[in-house]
Design a protein around this motif. Structure first.
Motif, PDB file in Angstrom:
ATOM      1  N   GLU A 131      40.836  13.582 -37.520  1.00 17.78           N
ATOM      2  CA  GLU A 131      39.808  13.853 -38.532  1.00 17.78           C
ATOM      3  C   GLU A 131      39.462  15.327 -38.670  1.00 17.78           C
ATOM      4  OE1 GLU A 131      37.189  12.962 -34.872  1.00 17.78           O
ATOM      5  OE2 GLU A 131      39.206  12.558 -35.597  1.00 17.78           O
ATOM      6  N   ASN A 132      39.871  16.156 -37.696  1.00 18.02           N
ATOM      7  CA  ASN A 132      39.539  17.583 -37.768  1.00 18.02           C
ATOM      8  C   ASN A 132      40.701  18.458 -38.244  1.00 18.02           C
ATOM      9  OD1 ASN A 132      36.799  17.422 -36.838  1.00 18.02           O
ATOM     10  ND2 ASN A 132      37.601  16.954 -34.803  1.00 18.02           N
ATOM     11  N   ASN A 133      41.792  17.837 -38.666  1.00 19.96           N
ATOM     12  CA  ASN A 133      42.956  18.616 -39.109  1.00 19.96           C
ATOM     13  C   ASN A 133      42.633  19.542 -40.276  1.00 19.96           C
ATOM     14  OD1 ASN A 133      44.614  17.488 -37.197  1.00 19.96           O
ATOM     15  ND2 ASN A 133      45.630  16.071 -38.589  1.00 19.96           N
ATOM     16  N   GLN A 134      41.925  19.021 -41.261  1.00 22.17           N
ATOM     17  CA  GLN A 134      41.645  19.825 -42.453  1.00 22.17           C
ATOM     18  C   GLN A 134      40.796  21.038 -42.118  1.00 22.17           C
ATOM     19  OE1 GLN A 134      43.073  19.226 -45.563  1.00 22.17           O
ATOM     20  NE2 GLN A 134      42.307  21.307 -45.853  1.00 22.17           N
ATOM     21  N   LYS A 135      39.852  20.854 -41.227  1.00 20.00           N
ATOM     22  CA  LYS A 135      39.006  21.970 -40.806  1.00 20.00           C
ATOM     23  C   LYS A 135      39.837  23.052 -40.109  1.00 20.00           C
ATOM     24  CE  LYS A 135      36.226  21.240 -37.334  1.00 20.00           C
ATOM     25  NZ  LYS A 135      35.067  20.717 -36.562  1.00 20.00           N
ATOM     26  N   ARG A 136      40.739  22.624 -39.226  1.00 20.81           N
ATOM     27  CA  ARG A 136      41.580  23.594 -38.522  1.00 20.81           C
ATOM     28  C   ARG A 136      42.551  24.285 -39.472  1.00 20.81           C
ATOM     29  NH1 ARG A 136      41.127  19.577 -34.275  1.00 20.81           N
ATOM     30  NH2 ARG A 136      42.819  18.375 -35.227  1.00 20.81           N
ATOM     31  N   SER A 151      52.844  22.354 -42.058  1.00 20.51           N
ATOM     32  CA  SER A 151      53.500  21.809 -40.871  1.00 20.51           C
ATOM     33  C   SER A 151      53.654  22.916 -39.835  1.00 20.51           C
ATOM     34  CB  SER A 151      54.876  21.244 -41.228  1.00 20.51           C
ATOM     35  OG  SER A 151      55.719  22.279 -41.691  1.00 20.51           O
ATOM     36  N   ALA A 152      53.899  22.503 -38.593  1.00 20.75           N
ATOM     37  CA  ALA A 152      54.104  23.481 -37.530  1.00 20.75           C
ATOM     38  C   ALA A 152      55.558  23.951 -37.487  1.00 20.75           C
ATOM     39  CB  ALA A 152      53.699  22.891 -36.183  1.00 20.75           C
ATOM     40  N   GLY A 153      56.480  23.067 -37.874  1.00 19.30           N
ATOM     41  CA  GLY A 153      57.901  23.384 -37.787  1.00 19.30           C
ATOM     42  C   GLY A 153      58.430  24.090 -39.018  1.00 19.30           C
ATOM     43  N   SER A 186      47.909  19.913 -32.914  1.00 21.13           N
ATOM     44  CA  SER A 186      48.221  19.843 -31.485  1.00 21.13           C
ATOM     45  C   SER A 186      47.324  18.869 -30.729  1.00 21.13           C
ATOM     46  CB  SER A 186      48.105  21.234 -30.861  1.00 21.13           C
ATOM     47  OG  SER A 186      48.952  22.149 -31.523  1.00 21.13           O
ATOM     48  N   ILE A 187      46.047  18.862 -31.031  1.00 18.55           N
ATOM     49  CA  ILE A 187      45.116  17.997 -30.306  1.00 18.55           C
ATOM     50  C   ILE A 187      45.406  16.515 -30.549  1.00 18.55           C
ATOM     51  CG2 ILE A 187      42.686  17.288 -30.160  1.00 18.55           C
ATOM     52  CD1 ILE A 187      41.986  20.287 -30.389  1.00 18.55           C
ATOM     53  N   PRO A 188      45.466  16.043 -31.807  1.00 23.31           N
ATOM     54  CA  PRO A 188      45.771  14.617 -31.992  1.00 23.31           C
ATOM     55  C   PRO A 188      47.141  14.229 -31.452  1.00 23.31           C
ATOM     56  CG  PRO A 188      45.747  15.769 -34.111  1.00 23.31           C
ATOM     57  CD  PRO A 188      45.165  16.697 -33.099  1.00 23.31           C
ATOM     58  N   MET A 189      48.122  15.128 -31.525  1.00 20.85           N
ATOM     59  CA  MET A 189      49.452  14.805 -31.011  1.00 20.85           C
ATOM     60  C   MET A 189      49.439  14.674 -29.492  1.00 20.85           C
ATOM     61  SD  MET A 189      51.845  17.119 -33.533  1.00 20.85           S
ATOM     62  CE  MET A 189      53.414  16.565 -32.861  1.00 20.85           C
ATOM     63  N   ALA A 190      48.688  15.535 -28.837  1.00 20.41           N
ATOM     64  CA  ALA A 190      48.579  15.455 -27.378  1.00 20.41           C
ATOM     65  C   ALA A 190      47.841  14.183 -26.959  1.00 20.41           C
ATOM     66  CB  ALA A 190      47.864  16.692 -26.846  1.00 20.41           C
ATOM     67  N   GLU A 191      46.791  13.849 -27.692  1.00 22.45           N
ATOM     68  CA  GLU A 191      46.061  12.618 -27.400  1.00 22.45           C
ATOM     69  C   GLU A 191      46.961  11.400 -27.606  1.00 22.45           C
ATOM     70  OE1 GLU A 191      42.536  12.610 -29.782  1.00 22.45           O
ATOM     71  OE2 GLU A 191      41.541  14.166 -28.571  1.00 22.45           O
ATOM     72  N   PHE A 192      47.782  11.461 -28.647  1.00 24.33           N
ATOM     73  CA  PHE A 192      48.714  10.368 -28.920  1.00 24.33           C
ATOM     74  C   PHE A 192      49.711  10.209 -27.776  1.00 24.33           C
ATOM     75  CE2 PHE A 192      52.811   8.863 -30.331  1.00 24.33           C
ATOM     76  CZ  PHE A 192      52.510   7.735 -31.079  1.00 24.33           C
ATOM     77  N   GLY A 242      48.878  24.864 -34.175  1.00 27.56           N
ATOM     78  CA  GLY A 242      47.595  24.502 -33.586  1.00 27.56           C
ATOM     79  C   GLY A 242      46.801  23.477 -34.365  1.00 27.56           C
ATOM     80  N   VAL A 243      47.150  23.250 -35.618  1.00 33.23           N
ATOM     81  CA  VAL A 243      46.365  22.324 -36.444  1.00 33.23           C
ATOM     82  C   VAL A 243      46.454  20.895 -35.915  1.00 33.23           C
ATOM     83  CG1 VAL A 243      46.166  21.253 -38.728  1.00 33.23           C
ATOM     84  CG2 VAL A 243      46.489  23.728 -38.525  1.00 33.23           C
TER      85      VAL A 243
END
Length: 245
Positions: free
Chosen positions: A228-233, A18-20, A44-50, A41-42
């Motif tokens: 879908e890219n969380n695991q990679k990050r 987790s980030a927190g 951040s992208i899907p959360m921003a898109e959401f 950063g893992v």
């Protein structure tokens, strides 16, 4: 299932997924000199898109069009809104907040950041200290919460601050549920343009809660982080952290 951290007597390294840090006994970690790394950063992208997707659903009245489609009704809507030139306040200018700022800026929004540690960033017109929040809120069309939950940010968005928001403002919370006083939000929703809520102080949200039935609320089950890219990050971060040991 969880185990007390005290049971791991030789623990020297923790990698969070987790980030927190708010769910970690940080006093114990610091006292025992345990190295700890988060997953910054893992997600951040899907959360921003959401966040931006939720606002667009409200602005473009997606729920109404969806219901009309189900009922085979051809009804035009004249009250759709644009993101262009809207004023956006992002509270919490870390990785998630900055990914939000990047996307809102691309839509032509005026983005102001609020953070405990102000600085400069190309995606914000300016970043102000948290103590400036009350002066900024009345001018904002969209407020996005990405700030960590601490003693200082618990119920940061309370009745007093919700009353300061302009008619039609939209609140987005992808931070932690307790950053918002949910009862105060319920009492103020009628003058707002809606809310996008992915997190709640008590999860799962009670089935009896009135927010479920509001047309002006986008409500999801703490799901904004999924991509879908969380695991990679995450794998990349873990490997980088281990290399530094």
């Amino acid at each position: 299932l969880s185990h007390s951290i005290e049971k791991f007597e030789k623990l020297s390294y923790i990698q969070l997924t987790s980030a927190g840090y708010d769910r970690v006994p940080m006093d114990y970690v610091k006292e025992h000199h345990i190295e700890i790394y988060n997953a910054r950063g893992v997600y951040s992208i899907p959360m921003a898109e959401f966040a931006i997707g939720g606002v667009l659903q409200l602005y473009k009245q997606a729920r109404i069009f969806s219901n009309n489609q189900k009922n085979h009704q051809w009804i035009k809507r004249r009250g759709l809104l644009e993101l262009n030139e809207k004023s956006v306040c992002i509270i919490g200018c870390g990785s998630v907040g900055t990914e939000c700022a990047k996307r809102f800026s691309a839509f032509g929004c005026h983005v102001v950041g609020i953070d405990l540690y102000p600085g400069e960033n190309q995606y914000y017109q300016k970043i102000l200290h948290l103590n400036m929040l009350d002066t900024v809120l009345p001018d904002m069309d969209i407020i996005v919460l990405t700030i960590p939950l601490t003693k200082e940010t618990h119920y940061l968005i309370n009745n007093s601050r919700l009353e300061k928001l302009k008619e039609g403002a939209v609140l987005v919370n992808v931070a932690r549920g307790a950053v918002v006083d949910i009862v105060a939000l319920e009492n103020n929703l009628d003058h707002l343009g809606g809310a996008v809520l992915d997190v709640f102080e008590e999860e799962p949200l009670s089935k009896e809660n009135k927010l479920w039935d509001r047309e002006d609320v986008i409500l999801t089950p703490h799901n904004s982080f999924v991509g879908e890219n969380n695991q990679k990050r995450l794998s990349k971060i873990i490997m980088e952290n281990l290399k530094g040991k």
